[in-house]
Design an enzyme around this catalytic site. Structure first.
Site, mmCIF file in Angstrom:
data_model
loop_
_atom_site.group_PDB
_atom_site.id
_atom_site.type_symbol
_atom_site.label_atom_id
_atom_site.label_comp_id
_atom_site.label_asym_id
_atom_site.label_seq_id
_atom_site.Cartn_x
_atom_site.Cartn_y
_atom_site.Cartn_z
ATOM 1 N N ASP A 463 38.743 41.950 37.853
ATOM 2 C CA ASP A 463 37.741 41.678 36.801
ATOM 3 C C ASP A 463 37.842 42.586 35.580
ATOM 4 O O ASP A 463 36.848 42.801 34.882
ATOM 5 C CB ASP A 463 36.321 41.808 37.373
ATOM 6 C CG ASP A 463 35.949 40.688 38.327
ATOM 7 O OD1 ASP A 463 36.773 39.782 38.529
ATOM 8 O OD2 ASP A 463 34.829 40.724 38.865
ATOM 9 N N HIS A 467 34.636 43.185 32.652
ATOM 10 C CA HIS A 467 33.920 44.432 32.394
ATOM 11 C C HIS A 467 34.232 44.966 30.995
ATOM 12 O O HIS A 467 33.320 45.277 30.216
ATOM 13 C CB HIS A 467 34.321 45.493 33.424
ATOM 14 C CG HIS A 467 33.980 45.152 34.836
ATOM 15 N ND1 HIS A 467 33.444 46.068 35.717
ATOM 16 C CD2 HIS A 467 34.109 44.013 35.552
ATOM 17 C CE1 HIS A 467 33.261 45.506 36.901
ATOM 18 N NE2 HIS A 467 33.668 44.255 36.821
ATOM 19 N N GLU A 536 36.724 33.129 38.627
ATOM 20 C CA GLU A 536 35.440 32.448 38.724
ATOM 21 C C GLU A 536 34.931 32.069 37.336
ATOM 22 O O GLU A 536 34.773 30.900 37.012
ATOM 23 C CB GLU A 536 34.448 33.364 39.436
ATOM 24 C CG GLU A 536 33.120 32.716 39.798
ATOM 25 C CD GLU A 536 32.284 33.650 40.672
ATOM 26 O OE1 GLU A 536 31.906 33.242 41.779
ATOM 27 O OE2 GLU A 536 32.015 34.792 40.230
ATOM 28 N N GLU A 540 33.430 34.413 30.732
ATOM 29 C CA GLU A 540 33.592 35.860 30.581
ATOM 30 C C GLU A 540 35.022 36.208 30.195
ATOM 31 O O GLU A 540 35.265 37.210 29.506
ATOM 32 C CB GLU A 540 33.178 36.569 31.870
ATOM 33 C CG GLU A 540 31.672 36.560 32.084
ATOM 34 C CD GLU A 540 31.251 37.268 33.358
ATOM 35 O OE1 GLU A 540 30.473 38.230 33.268
ATOM 36 O OE2 GLU A 540 31.697 36.853 34.450
#
Length: 728
Positions: A463, A467, A536, A540
């Protein structure tokens, strides 16, 4: 209106293939936004600031949770940053024996052998996956050290080379090649085994081609660069001593004309492939090939959509030559290089059309309350993800204040942003912080360097774009509204950005998360998964590259604007292709399409309707995780208004479940506002809470910046704002 791509298409049944000279590309068009560089886009500066002799690095750490890359990478590679979200990541984790999907085959390496699988699909309303079966396993039949590891001797954007030193075998695994290519070094007797039964092994007259028929109705073709003799029993095929090149391909169709196509292109093989950003919103694939003749590769559905009209003289598309894939049919393309062009996206600080002026007062009323509630000392989280969301949430308030002409609140927002960002930049945030890992070459967090599960796996490179994207958004906005602060912290800002945006040799691997063949990101990091990498939240991911482009705007870095905008464009197209499931689409099986409007988690080898944090029935979470954070670029991601309506109507019944979070409802109502502004405003007004990265101000900004008079188009749904600014 953008013209649909037109290109010359030939079937595999007509004229012979001829290599045609490349047409010189036409010069790029100029456009008001974003800024562009010259047509040949050079790599970005390696330093965070041209005035610094070296790029900034956060303090170095020696992580206790990261795996050792040295067992699987050639020694000449371990001295440089290594990929951590790659299409071949399973090959370098733990025992290196989990399969990876290197289209069109699932490939597994284990005990000095390489197994090839042309997979079939398991289909259900909840998920789709491709089943791994050991169709053919290739090894040296007299390997003196059969338990030795394979070694990654080289890798590129589009391929990886696996060596089996004890077996004198080298495999060129290039994505999209219908052939598996094996270089047999020295004189070796090959063994090819199968989990099925060999019912026929037929050579041609020169013993340079063998047809292998198995009892599962598969037919495989084997090509040798020089004559070789093979014998077989029920489970095994064994060669005489051989050195040279072996190529193996599954026959995708029983029609003999497919056999002839593979014959025609069997002598030319790729050993690597590079993806080059040559112009804004354009990507060129260049393969290094050996042998003779033309190169045959396979294109997935998004490739076919984006193949450039200007490239039509240098490639030939074989419309009827197809392999099955979970990603949609893979279609043959002949040519040494491809040019892919995505729809341009306009990276802007504010909404595309602007907030309606008569609505300023409602937005300002919410804005004042949200800004008054900002309190850095009240933040209880030390998670890099949740902290980053709070930073980006506040930065949104500053930009909305600019858009509704209410600068009075900006000083308070600036103060909050400084108080929250600076400790992470300076290393003074006691509970956590950014550190540099030299083992793989990247940023980890203090907590993540000690605990692989901390910060959602950030310490094992999971990720990162999520972040860091939130932090970079906040940093970019603060640099915009306080130029002096931006100059002071530019080295740290560029170091954070380079962790997942780097293109050239530096302290970071190349494009850590973005897959230059699939054209979207992966988030899995250095964790072994049987189904490969996964992602996912596409929204983002878009936020990360969009935020990098905003950083370019803040610092006057036109190259960063162009690269960030271009990758955003590809990520959006990929999300719309593989995550957004429209009614009546035929990309996925009918039973999956009927039950789902959006994919939960997309894996290299699987499509799952569930989420990491929620079951498939929580449809509001599935919608929300594909929309957050709500930004100006969300207009491009959800530009198809008819699909937005389908998605909202599919999700709405889930709100009747007890315990549905108010934050998730907010994202649903935001999309409702795309086509039903009044209904969305009523629903938003009833909310008693918001996602930690969202606010009432942001929801009102979004709804009041929707345009009631928009009309649809064939490539962007209702939001065709980009077509007024760009053309190919």
């Amino acid at each position: 209106m953008l013209k649909k791509i037109r290109r010359r298409v030939k079937t595999i049944f007509t004229k012979p293939f001829k290599q045609k000279p490349r047409r010189k590309p036409s010069p790029p068009t100029t456009s008001p936004s974003p800024p562009t560089t010259s047509p040949a886009m050079s790599p970005p500066p390696q330093t965070a600031d041209r005035h610094h002799s070296r790029p900034f690095l956060f303090p170095q750490t020696h992580s206790t949770v990261l795996p050792d890359p040295s067992p699987f990478f050639s020694p000449n590679l371990t001295s440089t940053p290594l990929p951590t979200n790659s299409f071949f990541q399973n090959f370098v984790l733990k025992n290196g024996d989990q399969p990876e999907y290197i289209h069109p085959y699932l490939i597994k390496s284990s005990q000095s052998s390489l197994t090839l699988c042309y997979p079939s699909q398991f289909k259900s309303p909840a998920f789709i996956y491709q089943s791994f079966i050991s169709d053919l396993t290739i090894s040296n039949s007299n390997n003196p050290n059969p338990n030795a590891n394979h070694v990654v001797s080289s890798f590129s954007d589009l391929g990886v080379t696996l060596d089996f030193p004890s077996g004198n075998l080298r495999f060129f695994l290039v994505r999209g090649s219908p052939f598996l290519t094996c270089s047999v070094i020295n004189s070796v007797s090959l063994s090819i085994s199968t989990a099925h039964a060999v019912i026929e092994l037929t050579p041609n007259s020169s013993c340079t081609k063998y047809t292998i028929k198995l009892n599962n109705n598969q037919t495989w073709l084997l090509y040798a660069s020089s004559p070789v003799n093979f014998t077989h029993d029920t489970k095994n095929i064994t060669s005489s001593v051989f050195s040279g090149v072996i190529r193996i391909a599954a026959l995708p169709n029983s029609d003999p004309k497919f056999d002839s196509v593979l014959d025609r292109f069997s002598s030319c093989y790729p050993v690597r492939g590079d993806a080059v950003f040559t112009k804004p919103f354009s990507l060129e694939y260049k393969w290094e090939k050996k042998g003779w003749g033309d190169l045959l590769m396979l294109a997935h559905p998004l490739h076919l959509r984006l193949l450039s009209d200007s490239d039509s003289d240098s490639i030939t598309i074989l419309e009827d030559f197809k392999y099955n894939s979970i990603d949609g049919d893979l279609v043959g393309v002949v040519g040494d290089s491809w040019v892919l062009k995505t729809d341009p996206v306009s990276v802007t600080w504010h909404s595309i059309k602007g907030v309606q002026e008569e609505s300023y007062s409602q937005v300002i009323e919410a804005l004042i309350k949200d800004v008054d509630a900002l309190n850095s000392s009240a933040i209880s989280t030390s998670s890099s993800y949740f902290f980053g969301k709070l930073v980006a949430r506040a930065a949104r308030l500053a930009l909305i204040a600019e858009e509704v002409c209410y600068p009075d609140v900006i000083p308070a927002i600036k103060k909050f942003l400084k108080e929250t960002i600076e400790p992470w930049m300076n290393g003074t945030f006691g509970a956590n912080g950014f550190l540099y890992d030299s083992k793989w070459g990247g940023i980890v967090t203090k907590q993540g360097s000690l605990d692989s599960g901390a910060d959602f796996g950030f310490g094992v490179y999971n990720d990162h774009h999520y972040h860091l994207g939130y932090f970079i958004y906040g940093i970019s906005v603060l640099a915009k509204i306080d130029a002096a602060w931006g100059r002071k912290y530019r080295p740290q800002a560029y170091s954070l950005m380079a962790d997942f945006m780097n293109l050239s040799k530096s302290n970071y691997t190349r494009l850590r998360c973005f897959d230059l063949w699939k054209l979207h990101s992966w988030a899995g990091g250095l964790t072994e998964f049987a189904d490969g990498r996964n992602q996912e939240s596409t929204s983002e991911a878009v936020n990360a590259y969009y935020s990098a482009a905003l950083m370019g705007l803040a610092y006057g870095d036109s190259h960063l604007v162009s690269i960030g905008s271009t990758i955003s464009g590809f990520e959006i197209q990929a999300a719309q292709t593989w995550w957004h499931v429209k009614e009546g689409d035929n990309l996925y099986p009918e039973e999956f399409t009927r039950e789902n409007r959006v994919v939960g988690v997309l894996w290299a080898n699987k499509r799952d309707s569930g989420l990491w944090f929620a079951p498939k029935e929580w449809k509001e979470c599935r919608l929300g995780i594909q929309l957050l954070p709500l930004l100006p670029i969300s207009e491009a991601l959800f530009s198809d208004v008819e699909f937005v309506r389908q998605l909202v109507e599919w999700t709405l019944p889930a709100l009747g479940r007890e315990g549905v979070g108010e934050g998730w409802k907010g994202f649903l109502y935001a999309l409702q506002g795309v086509y039903d502004k009044e209904g969305a405003l009523v629903n938003v007004g009833r909310l008693n809470g918001h996602d930690d990265g969202n606010s009432l101000t942001n929801l009102l900004w979004w709804i009041y910046s929707r345009d009631d008079q928009e009309v649809g188009c064939d490539r962007g749904g209702k939001f065709c704002w980009y077509s007024r600014h760009y053309s190919h």
